[in-house]
Design an enzyme around this catalytic site. Structure first.
Site, short mmCIF file in Angstrom:
data_model
loop_
_atom_site.label_atom_id
_atom_site.label_comp_id
_atom_site.label_asym_id
_atom_site.label_seq_id
_atom_site.Cartn_x
_atom_site.Cartn_y
_atom_site.Cartn_z
N LYS A 88 -79.40 -39.10 -19.51
CA LYS A 88 -78.86 -37.82 -19.04
C LYS A 88 -79.95 -37.10 -18.23
O LYS A 88 -81.07 -36.92 -18.70
CB LYS A 88 -78.43 -36.96 -20.24
N HIS B 264 -79.75 -33.92 -16.84
CA HIS B 264 -79.61 -32.47 -16.74
C HIS B 264 -79.42 -31.87 -18.13
O HIS B 264 -79.17 -32.58 -19.10
CB HIS B 264 -78.40 -32.11 -15.86
#
Length: 229
Positions: free
Chosen positions: A104, A106
């Site tokens: 991921k 963000h």
């Protein structure tokens, strides 16, 4: 055999997780039994499953760990359910951590891990459903060690799975759990072994879960594929 082991064997059968018949494994082997942890689907099943794992972890590793690492995907609910159960049964707060299949990029929880971010000083138990070939640890081990800032900063206490299939791993006469222990230097354990499953479910001459005919098929399978101690 400990009582919780007998209960776990019955539980696997009741939940249709451990099945007997004729199955083709990923390896191409024809097996008279098959285990699918994906069949645990209800809240009560997951609660009980976590308790069985917690008891087995406590028996094998005591309280000498801080984090349960559950490899995606099946390891994620296993780690969460077991952390809850461990707190309930033994009064110790254990953190859960899992890996992401895709990192991921963000948000506050960006990165390759889900849940707690393991770090130097942590003692980790890896939790999985079952391992037949021992290949899954080849992905899991480097992901854990990559979180270290110094060599040996994170200690892997051991690995726990539901069932020791007790069959030859790929390119070895030893079981996957034996291969993992020897290669990585930490103990790989199971809640129960297939030997214990047969001991619990087979009654000669009776039409139970494991019949005389099925027992012969299991014996034949292990004559060909059984791991050597």
């Amino acid at each position: 055999m400990e009582q919780y082991k007998k209960e776990f064997i019955d539980f696997m059968v009741e939940c249709n997780v451990l099945k007997f018949g004729s199955f083709t494994l990923k390896s191409g082997r024809k097996s008279p039994f098959f285990m699918n942890a994906g069949a645990y689907i209800t809240g009560s099943q997951l609660a009980r499953l976590g308790e069985f794992y917690a008891k087995a972890i406590h028996d094998n590793f005591g309280d000498d760990f801080d984090v349960l690492f559950g490899p995606a995907y099946k390891g994620i609910p296993l780690s969460v359910a077991t952390c809850i159960a461990y707190s309930k049964l033994y009064g110790k707060e254990i953190k859960y951590c899992a890996d992401r299949k895709e990192e991921k990029d963000h948000g506050a929880d960006k990165g390759s891990l889900l849940g707690y971010n393991i770090k130097d000083g942590d003692r980790v138990v890896i939790i999985e459903d079952v391992t037949t070939s021992g290949k899954s640890i080849e992905e899991t081990y480097p992901k854990i060690k990559a979180q270290e800032t110094k060599e040996g900063g994170i200690k892997i206490v051991g690995e726990i799975v539901s069932l020791n299939r007790m069959e030859k791993a790929a390119d070895s006469d030893k079981s996957a759990l034996q291969v993992i222990t020897e290669k990585y230097g930490f103990p790989a354990k199971a809640i129960v072994s297939m030997e214990e499953v047969v001991e619990s479910l087979y009654q000669p001459g009776k039409d139970g879960v494991i019949t005389d005919q099925l027992k012969k098929e299991i014996d034949s399978y292990y004559a060909e594929w059984g791991a050597k101690a």
